[in-house]
Design a protein around this motif. Structure first.
Motif, PDB file in Angstrom:
ATOM      1  N   GLY A 142       0.816  -1.200   0.000  1.00 16.41           N
ATOM      2  CA  GLY A 142       0.000   0.000   0.000  1.00 16.41           C
ATOM      3  C   GLY A 142       0.852   1.253   0.000  1.00 16.41           C
ATOM      4  N   TYR A 143       1.911   1.248   0.840  1.00 17.72           N
ATOM      5  CA  TYR A 143       2.791   2.419   0.861  1.00 17.72           C
ATOM      6  C   TYR A 143       3.486   2.595  -0.483  1.00 17.72           C
ATOM      7  N   ILE A 144       3.921   1.494  -1.072  1.00 17.24           N
ATOM      8  CA  ILE A 144       4.577   1.574  -2.379  1.00 17.24           C
ATOM      9  C   ILE A 144       3.637   2.205  -3.403  1.00 17.24           C
ATOM     10  N   ARG A 145       2.346   1.783  -3.416  1.00 18.18           N
ATOM     11  CA  ARG A 145       1.382   2.350  -4.353  1.00 18.18           C
ATOM     12  C   ARG A 145       1.176   3.833  -4.096  1.00 18.18           C
ATOM     13  N   ARG A 146       1.057   4.224  -2.838  1.00 16.83           N
ATOM     14  CA  ARG A 146       0.821   5.632  -2.524  1.00 16.83           C
ATOM     15  C   ARG A 146       2.015   6.492  -2.931  1.00 16.83           C
ATOM     16  N   THR A 147       3.192   5.908  -2.888  1.00 16.20           N
ATOM     17  CA  THR A 147       4.401   6.661  -3.223  1.00 16.20           C
ATOM     18  C   THR A 147       4.627   6.756  -4.722  1.00 16.20           C
ATOM     19  N   LEU A 148       4.501   5.633  -5.404  1.00 18.89           N
ATOM     20  CA  LEU A 148       4.833   5.585  -6.826  1.00 18.89           C
ATOM     21  C   LEU A 148       3.671   5.968  -7.727  1.00 18.89           C
ATOM     22  N   GLY A 149       2.452   5.988  -7.208  1.00 18.73           N
ATOM     23  CA  GLY A 149       1.328   6.396  -8.019  1.00 18.73           C
ATOM     24  C   GLY A 149       0.693   5.241  -8.763  1.00 18.73           C
ATOM     25  N   GLY A 150       0.129   5.533  -9.950  1.00 19.04           N
ATOM     26  CA  GLY A 150      -0.705   4.559 -10.626  1.00 19.04           C
ATOM     27  C   GLY A 150      -0.089   3.794 -11.759  1.00 19.04           C
ATOM     28  N   SER A 151       1.159   4.059 -12.144  1.00 16.48           N
ATOM     29  CA  SER A 151       1.715   3.334 -13.285  1.00 16.48           C
ATOM     30  C   SER A 151       3.238   3.342 -13.249  1.00 16.48           C
ATOM     31  N   GLY A 152       3.808   2.414 -14.020  1.00 14.78           N
ATOM     32  CA  GLY A 152       5.256   2.398 -14.196  1.00 14.78           C
ATOM     33  C   GLY A 152       5.996   1.402 -13.330  1.00 14.78           C
ATOM     34  N   TYR A 153       5.291   0.453 -12.707  1.00 12.85           N
ATOM     35  CA  TYR A 153       6.000  -0.515 -11.874  1.00 12.85           C
ATOM     36  C   TYR A 153       5.204  -1.811 -11.779  1.00 12.85           C
TER      37      TYR A 153
END
Length: 417
Positions: free
Chosen positions: A385-396
């Motif tokens: 969840g933290y990774i998603r909140r940090t990196l946003g919606g695309s590119g990983y």
């Protein structure tokens, strides 16, 4: 779509992202704290090098106009121009440990707070293994510290040159060659250490001298007298001034003893301490009162600290930190010695991939040392969840614990083939 992926997608929607600078994990392990320190120090070292390069090019050190080419240390930790950046996690007795793969490594054993510990620990393991093999074959070892008198007026580069010239002069002398044959010395491992204290820069060399016969503690004083006489003569011939005989340290190393020497770290015992004592010099705190290791200069934001750090980085550039005498590795069956760059690059192959990040996203969203550390800490906790909140919606792409791989291509997660 599996239940695990549904669970992973049940996170705050766009617009509810937590600013990275306000995020603080409830608890941080000692290992994570150490990584934060190393990453922060690297960021400070890189800023100082950029300012120095700009000043040398007659540009405003803190400005943005023009371009001055710094060394490759400035690019250490940034995404490569090809391939994704991977976050890999390995598990050991100390817990989970994450690191980046697919980023640039400068491989500097002297001036990179991130690369240097990796290289020196590998060297420490090699030295320890070599010492064990030698003692197991019936040989003996003495640890000798060669140093010169110094003051605050002495520049580091000049002191290091005197130290190197004196050791080379002694090693080539007829007296030393005769002494080696008489004592049965078959090889040596040298490591240069640098500290800074009330009397300025203090470069010195730790040398493990390997003999064909065991060296007893009773022989320490004899070896000290013989070596000190040859060393004093060599220092004077090289334009330096030697220390007193009492400060010239010679210690016999034996298998199974409680402590190799008084200055070996308390958690290290016997032969196991040799490699760390010899090779981890510049990543440990200084031993003497008021003495610091060079990396501690990165903890102080003053003009003097910056000047001293730049002096250190310039003086050590191109110098070897640890060296085995010719033929010694083969005699001990140690095989080919890896380069510093090979050691740091090999770290990339350790661990399992949990996260793949596009280079452009990595350089945009994981630029600061703090954001990089927080991403790694989240991977160690499995906090997607933290990774998603940090990196946003695309590119990983994220690999979940159950083996499912999910890709963030836009604003939703899709199961990869």
């Amino acid at each position: 779509m599996s239940e695990s992926i549904r669970t992973a997608t049940a996170e705050p929607q766009r617009g509810s992202l937590i600013p990275l600078r306000t995020y603080e994990p409830p608890q941080v392990s000692e290992r994570a704290e150490h990584r934060r320190e190393r990453y922060r120090r690297r960021a400070v070292a890189q800023r100082r090098e950029i300012r120095q390069a700009r000043a040398a090019a007659d540009l405003d050190p803190d400005g943005k106009d023009g371009f001055a080419k710094p060394s490759r240390r400035v690019w250490c930790g940034r995404a490569r121009t090809f391939g994704s950046v991977a976050v890999k996690v390995r598990h050991d007795e100390g817990g989970s440990h994450a690191h980046f793969s697919g980023v640039q490594h400068c491989g500097s054993v002297w001036a990179c707070p991130v690369c240097a510990p990796i290289i020196r620990r590998e060297r420490a393991d090699e030295i320890t293994e070599g010492a064990r093999r030698h003692i197991a074959m019936g040989g003996g070892i003495a640890m000798v510290t060669f140093t010169i008198r110094h003051s605050r007026a002495d520049g580091l580069s000049d002191s290091m040159q005197v130290l190197a010239d004196a050791y080379s002069d002694m090693s080539r002398s007829r007296a030393f060659r005769g002494w080696k044959a008489e004592r049965g010395m078959i090889g040596h491992i040298t490591s240069t250490e640098i500290t800074y204290g009330v009397n300025g820069w203090h470069p010195h060399r730790h040398v493990l001298m390997l003999f064909s016969r065991p060296v007893s503690h009773e022989q320490e004083r004899v070896l000290q007298g013989e070596l000190f006489a040859m060393w004093s003569h060599a220092v004077e011939r090289s334009g330096g001034e030697t220390v007193s005989r009492e400060a010239f340290d010679v210690r016999a190393v034996t298998s199974g003893e409680e402590q190799v020497a008084s200055y070996v770290t308390k958690t290290v015992k016997g032969v196991e301490g040799i490699g760390k004592e010899v090779s981890l010099a510049d990543v440990k705190a200084g031993r003497a009162s008021g003495s610091i290791n060079p990396f501690q200069l990165l903890d102080v934001e003053t003009l003097d600290a910056e000047r001293l750090w730049n002096e250190y980085a310039d003086a050590t550039k191109g110098r070897s930190a640890i060296r085995w005498s010719r033929g010694l590795r083969d005699a001990l069956g140690m095989g080919r010695e890896k380069t510093d760059q090979e050691i740091v690059d090999e770290m990339e192959r350790i661990g399992e991939i949990q996260l793949l990040i596009a280079p452009s996203l990595f350089n945009r969203s994981v630029r600061s040392y703090r954001s990089a550390c927080l991403i790694l800490e989240a991977a160690e906790r499995g906090d997607y969840g933290y990774i998603r909140r940090t990196l946003g919606g695309s590119g990983y792409t994220i690999t979940l614990p159950d083996g499912h791989t999910v890709a963030m291509m836009c604003d939703y997660m899709t199961e990869a083939a």
